[in-house]
Enzyme design. Structure first.
Site, PDB file in Angstrom:
ATOM      1  N   SER A  23       0.835  -1.221   0.000  1.00 23.37           N
ATOM      2  CA  SER A  23       0.000   0.000   0.000  1.00 23.37           C
ATOM      3  C   SER A  23       0.859   1.257   0.000  1.00 23.37           C
ATOM      4  CB  SER A  23      -0.871   0.044   1.263  1.00 23.37           C
ATOM      5  OG  SER A  23      -1.934  -0.833   1.154  1.00 23.37           O
ATOM      6  N   ARG A  27       1.397   4.314  -2.873  1.00 21.84           N
ATOM      7  CA  ARG A  27       1.144   5.724  -2.543  1.00 21.84           C
ATOM      8  C   ARG A  27       2.386   6.566  -2.757  1.00 21.84           C
ATOM      9  NH1 ARG A  27      -2.511   2.581  -0.415  1.00 21.84           N
ATOM     10  NH2 ARG A  27      -4.522   3.315   0.353  1.00 21.84           N
ATOM     11  N   GLY A  92      -5.875  -3.308  -8.124  1.00 21.36           N
ATOM     12  CA  GLY A  92      -7.022  -2.452  -7.811  1.00 21.36           C
ATOM     13  C   GLY A  92      -6.567  -1.123  -7.231  1.00 21.36           C
ATOM     14  N   ARG A 120     -13.649  -6.443 -11.519  1.00 17.34           N
ATOM     15  CA  ARG A 120     -13.874  -5.877 -10.181  1.00 17.34           C
ATOM     16  C   ARG A 120     -14.691  -4.573 -10.257  1.00 17.34           C
ATOM     17  NH1 ARG A 120      -8.355  -6.238  -6.884  1.00 17.34           N
ATOM     18  NH2 ARG A 120      -9.752  -5.558  -5.213  1.00 17.34           N
ATOM     19  N   ASP A 311      -7.297  -7.775   4.338  1.00 14.97           N
ATOM     20  CA  ASP A 311      -6.489  -8.652   3.480  1.00 14.97           C
ATOM     21  C   ASP A 311      -6.021  -9.917   4.203  1.00 14.97           C
ATOM     22  OD1 ASP A 311      -6.814  -6.944   1.379  1.00 14.97           O
ATOM     23  OD2 ASP A 311      -4.928  -5.879   1.706  1.00 14.97           O
ATOM     24  N   LYS A 338     -12.600  -9.039  -4.075  1.00 18.12           N
ATOM     25  CA  LYS A 338     -11.130  -8.959  -4.082  1.00 18.12           C
ATOM     26  C   LYS A 338     -10.572  -9.690  -5.309  1.00 18.12           C
ATOM     27  CE  LYS A 338     -10.882  -6.502  -0.395  1.00 18.12           C
ATOM     28  NZ  LYS A 338     -10.473  -5.112  -0.487  1.00 18.12           N
TER      29      LYS A 338
HETATM   30  C1  S3P Z   1      -5.754  -1.267  -0.194  1.00 16.84           C
HETATM   31  C2  S3P Z   1      -7.017  -1.260   0.356  1.00 16.84           C
HETATM   32  C3  S3P Z   1      -7.826  -2.468   0.526  1.00 16.84           C
HETATM   33  C4  S3P Z   1      -6.999  -3.727   0.384  1.00 16.84           C
HETATM   34  C5  S3P Z   1      -6.035  -3.671  -0.771  1.00 16.84           C
HETATM   35  C6  S3P Z   1      -5.099  -2.493  -0.632  1.00 16.84           C
HETATM   36  C7  S3P Z   1      -5.039   0.013  -0.316  1.00 16.84           C
HETATM   37  O1  S3P Z   1      -8.834  -2.493  -0.464  1.00 16.84           O
HETATM   38  O2  S3P Z   1      -7.836  -4.856   0.254  1.00 16.84           O
HETATM   39  O3  S3P Z   1      -5.265  -4.857  -0.831  1.00 16.84           O
HETATM   40  O4  S3P Z   1      -3.806   0.019  -0.528  1.00 16.84           O
HETATM   41  O5  S3P Z   1      -5.691   1.055  -0.202  1.00 16.84           O
HETATM   42  P1  S3P Z   1     -10.264  -1.792  -0.223  1.00 16.84           P
HETATM   43  O6  S3P Z   1     -10.029  -0.370  -0.037  1.00 16.84           O
HETATM   44  O7  S3P Z   1     -11.039  -2.056  -1.481  1.00 16.84           O
HETATM   45  O8  S3P Z   1     -10.859  -2.491   0.958  1.00 16.84           O
END
Ligand code: S3P
Length: 425
Positions: A23, A27, A92, A120, A311, A338
């Site tokens: 994550s 970012r 995603g 998705r 997760d 997911k």
């Molecule tokens: C993430 C948020 C989560 C998580 C994904 C990473 C992120 O998803 O499941 O692996 O980095 O913001 P959701 O925001 O859809 O719950």
């Protein structure tokens, strides 16, 4: 690639350093791409997903170099229209976060993804972006997403979902929108976006599950990414269930919006300790010691904690098979959206191993303690977290198990097997 896992080792002992947080890697690269000047990001993830974010930003005209020590140098002079479709792979996070950034640019973009990402749901980001004035088309609210750059305005958004990807998308659009954007979610989801945006100089303020942001320019950063608690989770569970284990996991991100797994295993009765806690760029980081814990008990895991461990549910389900009594997971219906339908896929595969597990509308019920059997071929459904969870189950199953498409672990955790090798005694 098919992987076979067996109990050809005695226990897990020693120390490992947990690799870079996925994550945060996303970012850091996305935000430094919109911060004019030179940013340095150390300990960037080796996972394929964060590299999808790098490729997308390169296509948007950002100069990005990565060296063999995984130090990334980003030189940004602002985003420019891409000649190509922006391919987000399996990620995603890439697709949802970059959509927020691109909605308020003065050029058009097309976002695409692999088969899984293309199935998705994207309505969750398209709806709020349209309310902000964005011009977005999609394939029935799925990728490809076509974004025609527009002038955006702030909104007051009350989200029904606790999703860090949706929140981040709206806040990033808010960075380019006229006026003020506010965002409220039912339970606070991971807040790395808020912390990093503030660190980079954005006009943002947060109070619990409520965030306010105004149009702002970001300053470049010089940062180092800490280890991913979602990767550490596989070792936490392995340490708890493999007899006589005693392992130390170093440099793990301990942001309270991510530590649901620690609360859960403590409540189950785990022998686990956090130490050497310090801060990196306003984020809590530390080491974790985990010891074999044979007397774990089943617990209830409900909607109030789900966003803090979203997760980790596949690996928590493996752990629950080794807890005495019932573990009930509820309020987790978004698992169906997911990389795979994680309620269906986790239940189906753990059943093959002999687990007493039932799917519900919004989660699952697991009754333990069960001896997991082997001699089975399991499916990962090309879902990295399911593949890793099945591997950990294989460490304690009576006979060896095989996992199809195991190489999909490279999405988030290519170092997994080498690290496992280091602590197998
Ligand atoms: C993430 C948020 C989560 C998580 C994904 C990473 C992120 O998803 O499941 O692996 O980095 O913001 P959701 O925001 O859809 O719950």
């Amino acid at each position: 690639m098919q992987k076979t896992v067996s109990q050809n080792f005695k226990t897990l002992k020693g120390e490992i350093t947990i690799p870079s947080d996925k994550s945060m890697s996303h970012r850091a690269i996305l935000f430094s791409s919109i911060a004019k000047g030179k940013s340095i990001i150390k300990n960037f993830s080796n996972g394929k997903d964060p590299h999808s974010s790098i490729e997308v930003c390169k296509n948007l005209g950002i100069d990005i170099k990565i060296n063999s020590d995984r130090i990334v140098e980003v030189n940004s002079n602002g985003l420019k229209m891409s000649k190509n479709n922006l391919y987000c792979g399996n990620s995603g996070t890439t697709m949802r976060l970059i959509s927020g950034i691109l909605a308020g640019q003065n050029f058009d973009s097309v976002l695409t993804g692999d088969e899984s990402l293309s199935s998705r749901p994207m309505k969750r980001i398209i709806e709020p972006l349209r309310l902000m004035g964005a011009n977005i088309e999609s394939n029935d609210f799925k990728a490809p997403i076509i974004i025609k750059g527009s002038e955006l305005h702030g909104i007051e958004y009350n989200s029904k979902l606790s999703s860090a990807q949706v929140k981040s998308c709206v806040l990033l659009a808010g960075l380019f929108a006229n006026g003020v954007t506010t965002y409220k979610e039912p339970q606070i989801s991971r807040n790395h976006t808020e912390i990093l945006l503030k660190y980079m100089g954005a006009k943002i303020s947060c109070q619990g599950n409520f965030t306010k942001i105004e149009k702002s320019e970001l300053n470049p950063i010089n940062t180092e990414i800490f280890g991913d608690i979602s990767s550490a989770a596989f070792f936490i569970v392995a340490g708890l269930i493999v007899p006589n284990s005693d392992i130390i996991l170093k440099n793990v991100g301990l942001n309270p919006t991510r530590t649901g797994i620690i609360d859960v295993v403590k409540k189950m009765g785990a022998d686990i300790e956090l130490f050497d806690i310090h801060e990196i760029c306003a984020e809590k980081v530390g080491n974790i010691r985990v010891k074999y814990s044979p007397d774990l008990k089943g617990i209830d895991i409900d909607s109030t904690i789900i966003p803090r461990l979203i997760d980790e549910i596949p690996i928590i389900s493996v752990l629950a098979t080794q807890c005495q009594g019932i573990t009930k997971i509820s309020g987790a219906q978004d698992l169906k959206n997911k990389e795979s339908d994680r309620i269906l896929t986790t239940v189906t595969e753990l059943k093959k191993l002999g687990a007493n597990i039932t799917a519900t509308q919004d989660g699952m019920i697991i009754e333990g303690k069960t001896k997991l059997k082997g001699n089975v071929l399991t499916e990962s459904y090309r879902d990295h977290r399911l593949a890793l969870s099945l591997y950990v189950a294989g460490l304690i199953s009576e006979n060896e198990i095989s996992i199809n498409d195991f190489d999909w672990i490279n999405i988030s955790f290519p170092e997994f097997e080498n690290l496992m090798q280091e602590i197998r005694g």
